[in-house]
Scaffold this motif. Structure first.
Motif, short mmCIF file in Angstrom:
data_model
loop_
_atom_site.label_atom_id
_atom_site.label_comp_id
_atom_site.label_asym_id
_atom_site.label_seq_id
_atom_site.Cartn_x
_atom_site.Cartn_y
_atom_site.Cartn_z
N THR A 8 51.72 -3.64 74.27
CA THR A 8 51.01 -3.53 72.99
C THR A 8 49.55 -3.95 73.15
O THR A 8 48.66 -3.38 72.50
CB THR A 8 51.69 -4.37 71.89
N ALA A 9 49.30 -4.94 74.01
CA ALA A 9 47.92 -5.36 74.27
C ALA A 9 47.16 -4.25 74.98
O ALA A 9 45.97 -3.99 74.68
CB ALA A 9 47.91 -6.64 75.10
N VAL A 10 47.82 -3.57 75.91
CA VAL A 10 47.19 -2.45 76.61
C VAL A 10 46.83 -1.35 75.61
O VAL A 10 45.73 -0.78 75.67
CB VAL A 10 48.12 -1.90 77.71
N LYS A 11 47.71 -1.07 74.68
CA LYS A 11 47.42 -0.05 73.68
C LYS A 11 46.20 -0.42 72.84
O LYS A 11 45.40 0.45 72.47
CB LYS A 11 48.64 0.16 72.78
N ALA A 12 46.05 -1.71 72.54
CA ALA A 12 44.87 -2.14 71.78
C ALA A 12 43.60 -1.93 72.60
O ALA A 12 42.56 -1.50 72.07
CB ALA A 12 45.01 -3.61 71.39
N ALA A 13 43.67 -2.22 73.91
CA ALA A 13 42.51 -2.01 74.78
C ALA A 13 42.19 -0.53 74.91
O ALA A 13 41.02 -0.13 74.94
CB ALA A 13 42.77 -2.63 76.15
N VAL A 14 43.23 0.30 74.98
CA VAL A 14 43.02 1.75 75.03
C VAL A 14 42.34 2.23 73.74
O VAL A 14 41.44 3.08 73.76
CB VAL A 14 44.36 2.48 75.24
N ASN A 129 45.94 -4.73 67.19
CA ASN A 129 47.20 -5.39 67.55
C ASN A 129 47.32 -6.69 66.77
O ASN A 129 47.12 -7.78 67.31
CB ASN A 129 47.24 -5.65 69.05
N PRO A 130 47.66 -6.61 65.47
CA PRO A 130 47.72 -7.82 64.63
C PRO A 130 48.66 -8.89 65.16
O PRO A 130 48.43 -10.08 64.94
CB PRO A 130 48.18 -7.28 63.28
N ALA A 131 49.71 -8.48 65.86
CA ALA A 131 50.69 -9.46 66.36
C ALA A 131 50.08 -10.42 67.36
O ALA A 131 50.58 -11.53 67.56
CB ALA A 131 51.88 -8.74 66.99
N MET A 132 48.99 -10.00 68.02
CA MET A 132 48.33 -10.86 69.00
C MET A 132 46.93 -11.27 68.56
O MET A 132 46.13 -11.74 69.37
CB MET A 132 48.26 -10.16 70.37
#
Length: 340
Positions: A8-14, A129-132
């Motif tokens: 999910t963090a990778v998706k936010a960076a993408v 990514n609100p969860a992080m």
């Protein structure tokens, strides 16, 4: 951090990379660019577009996954203070992404020279990514009571950081410069690429070429012609003040072999960090000379533009590092993975 959380963090960076690829068509990014230019006169539209384009190129799913998959996830989350540089736009983003994608919490102290874009990037990651979101925090001063620190500054500030953070794991970076080696086979097209490595971001980055080795008998006018497209820098009020000062200084010393291009001083010698507005150059008879210089000064060199030399890159690539081209050669992700 679990692998699923990292995904999910990778998706936010993408998502951040997608915004960078939209450039000014992304309304929030456009506002951040305008604010960055108001905050820092060195952040011209050309420099902003260049930095954002580079990050747009890097932040895609394939590149990011290839980068992070090489490292073990840490066993527990740590608070990591980030003291960022601000000499070129978004220069501190790699540290933010390293901490974020490794599952730690980043307490970010932006440089006063680059707050708008860093704030934009941090806020984008939190929104995507609100969860992080709690893993990113902007602070006004270097945080104490943290578990580790990554700090970038001059040689003098590095000594201060070492003392300030002496009791915790610390990755402290110092000033660095970059070197290029021209050969007899170097073409005019190659020199044009080298000119970009020299002049991009006004030569203010650690990856900006500040010293060029030329083969004996090389016609330096070829290099001067290659630099000519950057003559427009003379209209930048802060750059021209530096150039005019250097021109006056070299004029008073009357040094042999000094060339004044009208916007950049080329001065003979192996000074690794010439002043802004000047470029060092030295002729060599044998390639062993620049090779020995690079090895003897490795601790102060960031990038070597010399294809075929171990760790060297092609002309035109110094200002286009990959995600694994770590500042000071220190593997940031390995440092973060080692935190227990």
């Amino acid at each position: 951090m679990t692998r699923q959380e990292q995904e999910t963090a990778v998706k936010a960076a993408v998502s951040l990379g997608e915004a960078f690829r939209r450039g000014r068509n992304d309304e929030r990014l456009g506002r951040a660019m305008d604010e960055a230019a108001r905050q820092n006169p060195w952040f011209t539209e050309e420099s902003l577009q260049s930095a954002i384009s580079e990050w747009g190129r890097l932040l895609n799913e394939e590149e990011i996954n290839r980068w992070v998959s090489a490292y073990a996830l840490p066993r527990e989350k740590k608070d990591v203070a980030l003291v960022l540089a601000g000499n070129i736009p978004l220069v501190g983003l790699h540290d933010i992404l390293s901490v974020y994608l490794s599952g730690h919490r980043a307490l970010i102290k932006p440089s006063s020279s680059d707050t708008a874009l860093i704030n934009y990037a941090a806020e984008h990651l939190m929104t995507a990514n609100p969860a992080m979101a709690a893993n990113i925090e902007i602070t006004a001063v270097p945080a104490k009571g943290v578990d580790a620190v990554i700090a970038t500054g001059s040689d003098n500030t590095a000594r201060y950081f070492e003392q300030y953070f002496k009791d915790i794991p610390a990755l402290i970076r110092r000033s660095r410069a970059s070197v290029a080696v021209v050969s007899e086979e170097t073409t005019d097209e190659d020199l044009s690429l080298l000119a970009g490595d020299i002049m991009k971001y006004f030569g203010m980055g650690c990856r900006s070429i500040s010293l060029v080795f030329l083969p004996a008998g090389f016609d330096i006018r070829r290099l001067i012609r290659a630099l000519e497209p950057y003559h427009g820098y003379i209209s930048h009020h802060k750059y021209v003040n530096n150039y005019d000062y250097q021109r006056a200084m070299y004029s008073m010393t009357g040094g042999h072999g000094v060339y004044d291009t009208g916007f950049l001083i080329l001065a003979p010698g192996d000074t690794l960090r010439p002043p802004l507005g000047a470029l060092s150059y030295e002729y060599y008879d044998n390639p062993e000379r620049p090779a020995r210089f690079v090895m003897e000064n490795a601790s102060g060199i960031q990038c070597v533009a010399w294809e075929g030399f171990p760790g060297g890159v092609r002309f035109g690539m110094c200002q286009s590092p990959g995600l694994t081209d770590y500042a000071d050669g220190e593997d940031t992700m390995a440092f973060l993975s080692s935190l227990a």
